[in-house]
Write a protein that holds these residues in place. Sequence first.
Motif, mmCIF file in Angstrom:
data_model
loop_
_atom_site.group_PDB
_atom_site.id
_atom_site.type_symbol
_atom_site.label_atom_id
_atom_site.label_comp_id
_atom_site.label_asym_id
_atom_site.label_seq_id
_atom_site.Cartn_x
_atom_site.Cartn_y
_atom_site.Cartn_z
ATOM 1 N N GLY A 151 0.804 -1.225 0.000
ATOM 2 C CA GLY A 151 0.000 0.000 0.000
ATOM 3 C C GLY A 151 0.830 1.265 0.000
ATOM 4 N N ALA A 152 2.065 1.175 0.490
ATOM 5 C CA ALA A 152 2.939 2.354 0.541
ATOM 6 C C ALA A 152 3.705 2.581 -0.754
ATOM 7 C CB ALA A 152 3.920 2.201 1.703
ATOM 8 N N LEU A 153 3.602 1.660 -1.711
ATOM 9 C CA LEU A 153 4.330 1.805 -2.969
ATOM 10 C C LEU A 153 3.706 2.905 -3.815
ATOM 11 C CD1 LEU A 153 4.777 -1.974 -3.936
ATOM 12 C CD2 LEU A 153 6.424 -0.488 -2.762
ATOM 13 N N SER A 154 4.535 3.573 -4.588
ATOM 14 C CA SER A 154 4.007 4.595 -5.490
ATOM 15 C C SER A 154 3.418 3.986 -6.751
ATOM 16 C CB SER A 154 5.113 5.588 -5.862
ATOM 17 O OG SER A 154 6.194 4.922 -6.501
ATOM 18 N N SER A 155 3.758 2.716 -7.010
ATOM 19 C CA SER A 155 3.234 2.009 -8.177
ATOM 20 C C SER A 155 3.286 0.518 -7.899
ATOM 21 C CB SER A 155 4.078 2.323 -9.420
ATOM 22 O OG SER A 155 3.852 1.378 -10.446
ATOM 23 N N PRO A 156 2.322 -0.259 -8.408
ATOM 24 C CA PRO A 156 2.408 -1.724 -8.265
ATOM 25 C C PRO A 156 3.681 -2.298 -8.869
ATOM 26 C CG PRO A 156 0.220 -1.091 -9.001
ATOM 27 C CD PRO A 156 1.068 0.145 -9.079
ATOM 28 N N LEU A 174 -3.505 -18.518 -9.602
ATOM 29 C CA LEU A 174 -3.974 -17.522 -8.639
ATOM 30 C C LEU A 174 -2.929 -16.434 -8.410
ATOM 31 C CD1 LEU A 174 -5.652 -19.733 -5.880
ATOM 32 C CD2 LEU A 174 -6.761 -18.540 -7.777
ATOM 33 N N TYR A 175 -1.689 -16.824 -8.355
ATOM 34 C CA TYR A 175 -0.593 -15.895 -8.063
ATOM 35 C C TYR A 175 -0.469 -14.836 -9.162
ATOM 36 C CZ TYR A 175 4.164 -14.836 -6.233
ATOM 37 O OH TYR A 175 5.287 -14.263 -5.687
ATOM 38 N N GLN A 176 -0.479 -15.279 -10.422
ATOM 39 C CA GLN A 176 -0.401 -14.299 -11.507
ATOM 40 C C GLN A 176 -1.678 -13.459 -11.578
ATOM 41 O OE1 GLN A 176 -2.176 -14.215 -14.652
ATOM 42 N NE2 GLN A 176 -3.494 -15.908 -14.003
ATOM 43 N N LEU A 177 -2.808 -14.062 -11.211
ATOM 44 C CA LEU A 177 -4.075 -13.327 -11.209
ATOM 45 C C LEU A 177 -4.032 -12.202 -10.174
ATOM 46 C CD1 LEU A 177 -6.991 -13.319 -12.407
ATOM 47 C CD2 LEU A 177 -7.634 -14.845 -10.527
ATOM 48 N N PHE A 178 -3.504 -12.514 -8.999
ATOM 49 C CA PHE A 178 -3.354 -11.502 -7.952
ATOM 50 C C PHE A 178 -2.419 -10.373 -8.407
ATOM 51 C CE2 PHE A 178 -0.365 -10.322 -4.439
ATOM 52 C CZ PHE A 178 -1.171 -9.349 -3.864
ATOM 53 N N ALA A 179 -1.255 -10.732 -8.944
ATOM 54 C CA ALA A 179 -0.293 -9.710 -9.365
ATOM 55 C C ALA A 179 -0.897 -8.805 -10.437
ATOM 56 C CB ALA A 179 0.984 -10.367 -9.882
ATOM 57 N N ARG A 180 -1.629 -9.399 -11.360
ATOM 58 C CA ARG A 180 -2.169 -8.595 -12.472
ATOM 59 C C ARG A 180 -3.375 -7.779 -12.043
ATOM 60 N NH1 ARG A 180 0.083 -13.246 -15.849
ATOM 61 N NH2 ARG A 180 1.867 -12.140 -16.766
ATOM 62 N N GLU A 181 -4.176 -8.292 -11.096
ATOM 63 C CA GLU A 181 -5.248 -7.440 -10.594
ATOM 64 C C GLU A 181 -4.657 -6.299 -9.760
ATOM 65 O OE1 GLU A 181 -9.762 -7.658 -8.735
ATOM 66 O OE2 GLU A 181 -8.326 -9.200 -8.138
ATOM 67 N N LEU A 182 -3.547 -6.576 -9.081
ATOM 68 C CA LEU A 182 -2.845 -5.504 -8.377
ATOM 69 C C LEU A 182 -2.338 -4.448 -9.362
ATOM 70 C CD1 LEU A 182 -1.562 -4.461 -5.674
ATOM 71 C CD2 LEU A 182 0.453 -5.838 -6.278
ATOM 72 N N PRO A 437 -6.050 -6.089 -17.090
ATOM 73 C CA PRO A 437 -4.675 -6.411 -16.690
ATOM 74 C C PRO A 437 -3.688 -5.410 -17.294
ATOM 75 C CG PRO A 437 -5.786 -8.303 -17.696
ATOM 76 C CD PRO A 437 -6.615 -7.097 -17.993
ATOM 77 N N PRO A 438 -2.567 -5.196 -16.650
ATOM 78 C CA PRO A 438 -1.550 -4.305 -17.220
ATOM 79 C C PRO A 438 -0.976 -4.909 -18.499
ATOM 80 C CG PRO A 438 -0.662 -5.502 -15.335
ATOM 81 C CD PRO A 438 -2.127 -5.802 -15.375
ATOM 82 N N ARG A 439 -0.616 -4.052 -19.426
ATOM 83 C CA ARG A 439 -0.076 -4.525 -20.704
ATOM 84 C C ARG A 439 1.434 -4.328 -20.812
ATOM 85 N NH1 ARG A 439 -4.296 -7.177 -23.783
ATOM 86 N NH2 ARG A 439 -6.068 -6.794 -22.404
ATOM 87 N N GLU A 440 1.978 -3.448 -20.012
ATOM 88 C CA GLU A 440 3.419 -3.201 -20.075
ATOM 89 C C GLU A 440 4.172 -4.402 -19.518
ATOM 90 O OE1 GLU A 440 6.728 0.022 -18.415
ATOM 91 O OE2 GLU A 440 4.580 0.380 -18.142
ATOM 92 N N HIS A 441 5.227 -4.811 -20.212
ATOM 93 C CA HIS A 441 6.016 -5.950 -19.766
ATOM 94 C C HIS A 441 6.661 -5.673 -18.417
ATOM 95 C CE1 HIS A 441 6.541 -7.660 -24.118
ATOM 96 N NE2 HIS A 441 5.309 -7.758 -23.660
ATOM 97 N N GLY A 442 6.837 -6.755 -17.643
ATOM 98 C CA GLY A 442 7.420 -6.623 -16.319
ATOM 99 C C GLY A 442 8.878 -7.050 -16.281
ATOM 100 N N ASP A 454 18.653 -0.782 -7.803
ATOM 101 C CA ASP A 454 18.551 0.642 -8.111
ATOM 102 C C ASP A 454 17.424 1.345 -7.356
ATOM 103 O OD1 ASP A 454 20.604 0.098 -9.869
ATOM 104 O OD2 ASP A 454 19.301 -0.001 -11.638
ATOM 105 N N GLY A 455 16.723 0.619 -6.489
ATOM 106 C CA GLY A 455 15.651 1.234 -5.708
ATOM 107 C C GLY A 455 14.337 1.379 -6.449
ATOM 108 N N ARG A 456 14.214 0.769 -7.634
ATOM 109 C CA ARG A 456 12.968 0.850 -8.397
ATOM 110 C C ARG A 456 11.983 -0.237 -8.001
ATOM 111 N NH1 ARG A 456 14.078 -0.631 -13.171
ATOM 112 N NH2 ARG A 456 16.331 -0.969 -13.005
ATOM 113 N N ALA A 457 12.422 -1.226 -7.233
ATOM 114 C CA ALA A 457 11.550 -2.250 -6.658
ATOM 115 C C ALA A 457 11.808 -2.292 -5.159
ATOM 116 C CB ALA A 457 11.807 -3.606 -7.292
ATOM 117 N N LYS A 458 10.741 -2.404 -4.385
ATOM 118 C CA LYS A 458 10.876 -2.277 -2.927
ATOM 119 C C LYS A 458 10.269 -3.436 -2.152
ATOM 120 C CE LYS A 458 10.920 2.738 -3.416
ATOM 121 N NZ LYS A 458 10.185 4.010 -3.204
ATOM 122 N N VAL A 459 9.405 -4.225 -2.805
ATOM 123 C CA VAL A 459 8.822 -5.404 -2.169
ATOM 124 C C VAL A 459 9.154 -6.610 -3.036
ATOM 125 C CG1 VAL A 459 6.684 -6.597 -1.560
ATOM 126 C CG2 VAL A 459 6.955 -4.166 -1.025
#
Length: 759
Positions: A151-156, A174-182, A437-442, A454-459
């Motif tokens: 919840g504290a992230l600036s972006s999923p 389920l795991y990918q479903l959760f990540a993509r709904e997030l 779902p998001p379309r941008e590659h991860g 580089d601090g672009r991912a925090k969780v």
Amino acid sequence: MASKPPKGDPVQDAPKVAEPKHSAAGLTAIGHSLRMAHQQMGVKRTALTLLSVNQKNGFDCPGCAWPEPEHRHTAEFCENGAKAVAEEATLRRVTPEFFAEHPVADLAGRSGYWLGQQGRLTHPVYLPEGGDRYEPVTWERAFDIVAEEIGALSSPDEAVFYTSGRTSNEAAFLYQLFARELGTNNLPDCSNMCHESSGSALSETIGVGKGSVLLEDLYKSDLIIVAGQNPGTNHPRMLSALEKAKANGARIISVNPLPEAGLERFKNPQTPKGLTTGAALTDLFLQIRLGGDQALFRILNKLILDTPGAVDENFVREHTHGYEDFAEAARAADWDATLTATGLTREDIEKCLRMVLESKSVIVCWAMGLTQHKHSVPMIREIVNFLLLRGNIGRPGAGVCPVRGHSNVQGDRTMGIFERPAEAFLDALEKEFGFTPPREHGYDVVRAIRALRDGRAKVFFAMGGNFVSASPDTEVTEAAMRRARLTVHVSTKLNRSHAVTGARALILPTLGRTERDLQGSGEQFVTVEDSMGMVHASRGRLEPASGQLLSEPAIVCRLARRVLGSDSKVPWEEFEKDYATIRDRIARVIPGFEDFNARVANPSGFTLPHAPRDERRFPTATGKANFTAAPVEYPELPKGRLLLQTLRSHDQYNTTIYGLDDRYRGITNGRRVVLVNPEDARELRLADGSYVDLVGEWKDGVERRAPGFRVVHYPTARGCAAAYYPETNVLVPLDATADTSNTPASKSVVVRLEQSATD
């Protein structure tokens, strides 16, 4: 009676070395399997558990992904499968009291072997910010902590969701479903580090990023080429299939820098002959230089083109594209360059060619020895060229056979664990669940590590696995993980990743494959997909190691409900209660899974469709199988240096260390050894038994050092050396990856060997 875990780390500074073996399995393998099983489980539990492994109403082995035959043996497992089951079904326990006695700094100083030997995790535990050890935490509080940090992230996209190949189809979906709904496609997985190169090459050339053969095809083949693979240790049940193929008249060519006992002779413990002399498997051993496989298959293609009547012209005309450009490149192949790249003799290559031309149906199998080089993707494309030339895709006994490692790594990808999902898959998710779902590659694995660094991912959230030990450039990876705000690991046992944490950390204990899974609607089963696209059920039989364990699907469902809240469009509570409802949704989203629940009720499971195999239809951009014409590459080796490959010992599965021996290679009581050709050793003045530091050399100029390795004179290919991972992952630069697939190039690391201060 099961034994207690070791209290102290064993001393590994004096490995013993004997002559390597020339056969695998047999009575010795039975003895090792039972001894380890008894140590972990005791006699009664050993019998109950091992007799359920890979049975139609039992559980799928948590080890490799090799398929089961239709008719199963009573003991349908191998030595390393027995070790994997014993480690999971162990009676040893890691309780909250263990963590009270062992601060994180203590765990970080222990070996992976010691950590794994402590036993099964029993309770969720939490490392608070500023704390020095894990402490018990309730499941509710654990999910709150994850929700707070997400919840504290600036972006999923500041969250990373990693997956191990152990994860079931239901949990992975389920795991990918959760990540993509997030809202993120940051779904790296262990495939990024192993067969990503295979998927990249096969998707482009034949339209499906999976192998095109079934187990029965091996039995029908005239010639099986096993390249860059050691089935005797990594996929031992494959040896039974090769033995049957040989009995049916197949010949086998092994292409590898090291002679491997399992491919020399297999002593099948299920047969009287296997308990005595066994069966010779390899008809021709090509001891190739590391990274020379593309050059080998290119010259074979040239020679096939130069042989009148050798090309299947009807197949090429009707089913392929790009033949002319490929043929021009292949005809330009040079013998001198080929012999330099491969280290082979012209006589051996011509003998290989004769065997190919005498064979109507050819299968090529491969594993990490081909997928972890800079040029791995064009290397595998060249294998596809080789098979297409003679029509060896889409007919019985022929095809591509990338042999997957972990038991459901292929199924996880099928379920959508992929950072670059297909548009059609995302469209199906949106239609079924009503969110966009998001379309941008991860991020894949390497990009995830960079983002954490580089601090672009925090969780960082890991569904199984041992990310820190599996990843390249150990010091960079560990520093990156320590920059995270939160690291979370869903695990059955301790590993090094639990000791390399973010500011806050959670370990969430989960059910293993061997354990019964009771949910609101009753006892559940999960499903897996093997290396050949067969899907079947897996049912645990043992009582859970602790009443505090949750299944992986339950963890995902509860996490999703807590993080996404009432706005979620997904019926998470229903999914947790009854896994059949998950399979109903999979059936509507993923092609090939129609009537999933009905079809998986068949004890043998079902086969997923594969257009090239089933119909000789190639769903590529051209609508045909694509020949390719990449320049031939191979690793350059400066004078006085060696080309190092990282590999497993026989007492190891991926990053899990079962023991300190590598029986087939003659190594006991230690893992810090480097295998060096005796002639190379003499030129470098390296005596057998001397100790050296392995120092990596790469274009970034950074010194990467693995100290204190005992030199073992060993029959490797000239110029090539080998040592075990994860100890040598420190030498693999994060940015040294395969073109296209971005897989770490762990099989072609340039090193110099310096006298060790410990010598």
